[in-house]
Design an enzyme around this catalytic site. Sequence first.
Site, PDB file in Angstrom:
ATOM      1  N   LYS A 198       0.971  -1.310   0.047  1.00 66.14           N
ATOM      2  CA  LYS A 198      -0.088   0.126  -0.215  1.00 66.14           C
ATOM      3  C   LYS A 198       0.976   1.251   0.038  1.00 66.14           C
ATOM      4  CE  LYS A 198      -1.771   2.793   3.139  1.00 66.14           C
ATOM      5  NZ  LYS A 198      -1.514   4.022   2.200  1.00 66.14           N
ATOM      6  N   GLY A 251       6.945   4.845   8.527  1.00 67.97           N
ATOM      7  CA  GLY A 251       5.859   5.969   8.505  1.00 67.97           C
ATOM      8  C   GLY A 251       6.356   6.480   9.890  1.00 67.97           C
ATOM      9  N   SER A 252       5.302   7.135  10.537  1.00 73.21           N
ATOM     10  CA  SER A 252       5.423   7.766  11.872  1.00 73.21           C
ATOM     11  C   SER A 252       5.357   6.788  13.148  1.00 73.21           C
ATOM     12  CB  SER A 252       4.027   8.696  12.140  1.00 73.21           C
ATOM     13  OG  SER A 252       2.946   8.122  11.922  1.00 73.21           O
ATOM     14  N   THR A 253       6.111   7.345  13.981  1.00 72.40           N
ATOM     15  CA  THR A 253       6.112   6.250  15.273  1.00 72.40           C
ATOM     16  C   THR A 253       4.657   6.068  15.810  1.00 72.40           C
ATOM     17  OG1 THR A 253       8.254   6.858  15.834  1.00 72.40           O
ATOM     18  CG2 THR A 253       6.887   6.074  17.770  1.00 72.40           C
ATOM     19  N   GLU A 254       3.879   7.178  15.806  1.00 71.64           N
ATOM     20  CA  GLU A 254       2.589   7.015  16.251  1.00 71.64           C
ATOM     21  C   GLU A 254       1.579   5.900  15.487  1.00 71.64           C
ATOM     22  OE1 GLU A 254       0.635  10.583  15.181  1.00 71.64           O
ATOM     23  OE2 GLU A 254      -1.477  10.032  15.809  1.00 71.64           O
ATOM     24  N   GLY A 256       3.261   3.531  13.788  1.00 77.13           N
ATOM     25  CA  GLY A 256       3.730   2.468  14.152  1.00 77.13           C
ATOM     26  C   GLY A 256       3.319   1.399  15.454  1.00 77.13           C
ATOM     27  N   GLU A 273      10.050   1.027  10.688  1.00 77.74           N
ATOM     28  CA  GLU A 273      11.114   1.828  10.296  1.00 77.74           C
ATOM     29  C   GLU A 273      10.416   3.194  10.591  1.00 77.74           C
ATOM     30  OE1 GLU A 273      12.965   4.548   8.777  1.00 77.74           O
ATOM     31  OE2 GLU A 273      13.069   3.639   6.961  1.00 77.74           O
ATOM     32  N   CYS A 307      13.750  10.423   7.344  1.00 71.13           N
ATOM     33  CA  CYS A 307      13.659   9.903   8.900  1.00 71.13           C
ATOM     34  C   CYS A 307      14.873  10.096   9.406  1.00 71.13           C
ATOM     35  CB  CYS A 307      13.127   8.347   8.940  1.00 71.13           C
ATOM     36  SG  CYS A 307      13.882   7.412   7.608  1.00 71.13           S
ATOM     37  N   GLU A 404      10.418  15.175  16.255  1.00 68.21           N
ATOM     38  CA  GLU A 404      10.490  14.995  14.995  1.00 68.21           C
ATOM     39  C   GLU A 404       9.664  16.186  14.158  1.00 68.21           C
ATOM     40  OE1 GLU A 404       9.389  11.548  12.382  1.00 68.21           O
ATOM     41  OE2 GLU A 404      11.313  11.797  11.556  1.00 68.21           O
TER      42      GLU A 404
HETATM   43  P1  NAI Z   1       1.904   8.212   8.440  1.00 63.03           P
HETATM   44  O1  NAI Z   1       2.610   7.331   9.242  1.00 63.03           O
HETATM   45  O2  NAI Z   1       0.379   8.393   8.799  1.00 63.03           O
HETATM   46  O3  NAI Z   1       1.900   7.380   7.218  1.00 63.03           O
HETATM   47  C1  NAI Z   1       2.875   6.522   6.446  1.00 63.03           C
HETATM   48  C2  NAI Z   1       2.140   5.301   5.697  1.00 63.03           C
HETATM   49  O4  NAI Z   1       1.002   4.658   6.993  1.00 63.03           O
HETATM   50  C3  NAI Z   1       1.104   5.611   4.733  1.00 63.03           C
HETATM   51  O5  NAI Z   1       1.132   4.897   3.670  1.00 63.03           O
HETATM   52  C4  NAI Z   1      -0.417   5.919   5.379  1.00 63.03           C
HETATM   53  O6  NAI Z   1      -1.388   5.685   4.654  1.00 63.03           O
HETATM   54  C5  NAI Z   1      -0.034   4.597   6.341  1.00 63.03           C
HETATM   55  N1  NAI Z   1      -1.041   4.927   7.612  1.00 63.03           N
HETATM   56  C6  NAI Z   1      -1.503   5.825   8.111  1.00 63.03           C
HETATM   57  N2  NAI Z   1      -2.359   5.524   9.199  1.00 63.03           N
HETATM   58  C7  NAI Z   1      -2.313   4.275   8.969  1.00 63.03           C
HETATM   59  C8  NAI Z   1      -3.227   3.213  10.112  1.00 63.03           C
HETATM   60  N3  NAI Z   1      -3.837   3.468  11.119  1.00 63.03           N
HETATM   61  N4  NAI Z   1      -2.870   1.696   9.667  1.00 63.03           N
HETATM   62  C9  NAI Z   1      -2.072   1.626   8.844  1.00 63.03           C
HETATM   63  N5  NAI Z   1      -1.475   2.355   7.787  1.00 63.03           N
HETATM   64  C10 NAI Z   1      -1.655   3.795   8.186  1.00 63.03           C
HETATM   65  O7  NAI Z   1       2.696   9.482   8.319  1.00 63.03           O
HETATM   66  P2  NAI Z   1       2.196  10.952   7.873  1.00 63.03           P
HETATM   67  O8  NAI Z   1       0.845  11.302   8.324  1.00 63.03           O
HETATM   68  O9  NAI Z   1       2.206  10.854   6.337  1.00 63.03           O
HETATM   69  O10 NAI Z   1       3.247  11.795   8.336  1.00 63.03           O
HETATM   70  C11 NAI Z   1       3.346  12.194   9.712  1.00 63.03           C
HETATM   71  C12 NAI Z   1       4.581  12.169  10.242  1.00 63.03           C
HETATM   72  O11 NAI Z   1       5.171  10.853  10.351  1.00 63.03           O
HETATM   73  C13 NAI Z   1       5.616  12.857   9.489  1.00 63.03           C
HETATM   74  O12 NAI Z   1       5.599  14.407  10.104  1.00 63.03           O
HETATM   75  C14 NAI Z   1       7.245  12.637  10.030  1.00 63.03           C
HETATM   76  O13 NAI Z   1       7.450  12.682  11.251  1.00 63.03           O
HETATM   77  C15 NAI Z   1       6.589  10.800  10.316  1.00 63.03           C
HETATM   78  N6  NAI Z   1       7.040  10.082   8.688  1.00 63.03           N
HETATM   79  C16 NAI Z   1       8.103   9.373   8.835  1.00 63.03           C
HETATM   80  C17 NAI Z   1       8.570   8.719   7.985  1.00 63.03           C
HETATM   81  C18 NAI Z   1       9.702   7.842   7.941  1.00 63.03           C
HETATM   82  O14 NAI Z   1      10.407   7.646   6.667  1.00 63.03           O
HETATM   83  N7  NAI Z   1      10.088   7.229   8.901  1.00 63.03           N
HETATM   84  C19 NAI Z   1       7.987   8.806   6.409  1.00 63.03           C
HETATM   85  C20 NAI Z   1       6.728   9.519   6.370  1.00 63.03           C
HETATM   86  C21 NAI Z   1       6.356  10.400   7.862  1.00 63.03           C
END
Ligand code: NAI
Length: 500
Positions: A198, A251-254, A256, A273, A307, A404
């Site tokens: 996804k 993605g985000s720790t939250e 995660g 990650e 990240c 972050e």
């Molecule tokens: P996010 O963690 O919400 O999104 C990342 C992925 O997770 C996307 O594909 C999203 O559709 C999916 N996702 C979101 N909620 C989900 C859920 N409840 N269950 C399963 N999948 C879900 O990140 P977002 O909102 O785009 O960015 C928020 C913050 O996260 C950023 O400001 C940054 O601090 C961090 N982040 C870290 C990344 C990294 O490379 N470690 C990459 C992107 C964001």
Amino acid sequence: MSTTVSAPQIHSRVQEFIAKPRKMLIDGKWVEAASGKTFPTYSPATGEVMAQIAEGDHEDIDRAVKAARKAFDSGAWPEMPPSQRGRLIWKLGDLIEQRLEEFAQLESLDNGKPLAVARVADVPLAVDLFRYMAGWATKIEGNTIPISAGSKRAKYFAYTRREPIGVVGQIIPWNFPLLMAAWKLGPALATGCTVVLKPAEQTPLSALLLAELIIEAGFPDGVVNVVPGYGETAGAALAAHPDVDKIAFTGSTEVGKLILQAAAGNLKKVSLELGGKSPNLVFADAEMKSSISGAANAIFFNHGQCCCAGSRLYVEQDIFDDVVEGIAEHAKGIKLGHGFDPDTSMGPLVSQEQLNRVCSYLEAGLSEGAEAIVGGKRGEGQGYFVEPTVMVNTNPKMKVVREEIFGPVVVASPFSDIDKLVAEANQNEYGLAAGVWTTDISKAHRIAEKLRAGTVWINCYNVFDAALPFGGYKQSGWGREMGHEALELYTEVKAVCVAI
Ligand code: NAI
Ligand code: MG
């Protein structure tokens, strides 16, 4: 600042690709969402809708998982010799390379990053990753184990097999859309798993072009399924699905932590990650010019949307003013603009949401007493631009120092005592990466050992290689991407014991 792009600049195949609504790939076929819904993807440089994408949800995820299960259990994939699997992965790398310009353009249009960066970083790194992983397909080995059980009359021969873990759900972010897909797909395919991927809702385009090439390369139907959609719907359904054996998330720790809870239902394996707030340490004996440009790139590369961004800068007191001034000068030279403009060195942030998030951090920092010696506010134009920012007069309690930001914002503070420095560098809930700048080799290695981070860069930053494991300590995640470490997360170990 130019924020528009004229159509002739866009590759004709890219124009075609975004002109009509994109479907999703399930079981080797391009299909609409079960709901019939689509969602928009926006141009971060203008805020305008750029393309419509089939919006996956529970039902689509379920169909995709069924296809992945069927492809894992029967048919060509489980029968395929490892060398053939390796050849398919290698071919996928070749096909991406042949379409490099299209991928780079899609990445720039969808994410906002400069086209020149996508051409030399995102796409070639993805190609390399597939080639590296292609080689591993024939090297997924077990061991023979000299066990002590048994007696003179009862003898045993024991060995282990490394078997693919099964159906894997992969949820990826928007900062390096194609590369994140490659980091995830490479080890899954090398080990013989099947996948439901996804992509992030902000940047679904390059994963859909990649899916076309997966078919072209000759992977059997259902081995890779790509279901775009939102996180709370499609993502959550994938993380909770009872027939998914492993979930891999970036993605985000939250989120995660939500993935972890969703995975508890069937105790699927999890790799994560997550975020970072990486310390970058510059010592007075460092080579000045390269540490200034290195520290600037550590935070400003990809607009700080990394990240592993070097977002906490610690500079030895004697050189603090010079280094910070040097980075501020570098920031002033950064030209914000559309990713297709050859003069652009930094594009917009990916989304309105990200723009709001980063701007609220800037306000929080300034209201808590930090000073922005350069930047500190939104950039001009209708796109999601933020000025590259250097903040000083911070303290460890401030939000901008602890959390972050994921934007082009670095907080800088001086240090004089090494032990205190290391303690402060480690005083964060994250542990993804760190940088050390010094010409004292012994000091560099001593400090590298003490830093609680998955990657330490010495006199360099943001060096990535398919062979180098990448991942986090503490709340930066579980497991590693790339290198042979990644393969372990996609295999189960079976011990076989034979009475002989
Ligand atoms: P996010 O963690 O919400 O999104 C990342 C992925 O997770 C996307 O594909 C999203 O559709 C999916 N996702 C979101 N909620 C989900 C859920 N409840 N269950 C399963 N999948 C879900 O990140 P977002 O909102 O785009 O960015 C928020 C913050 O996260 C950023 O400001 C940054 O601090 C961090 N982040 C870290 C990344 C990294 O490379 N470690 C990459 C992107 C964001
Ligand atoms: Mg989110």
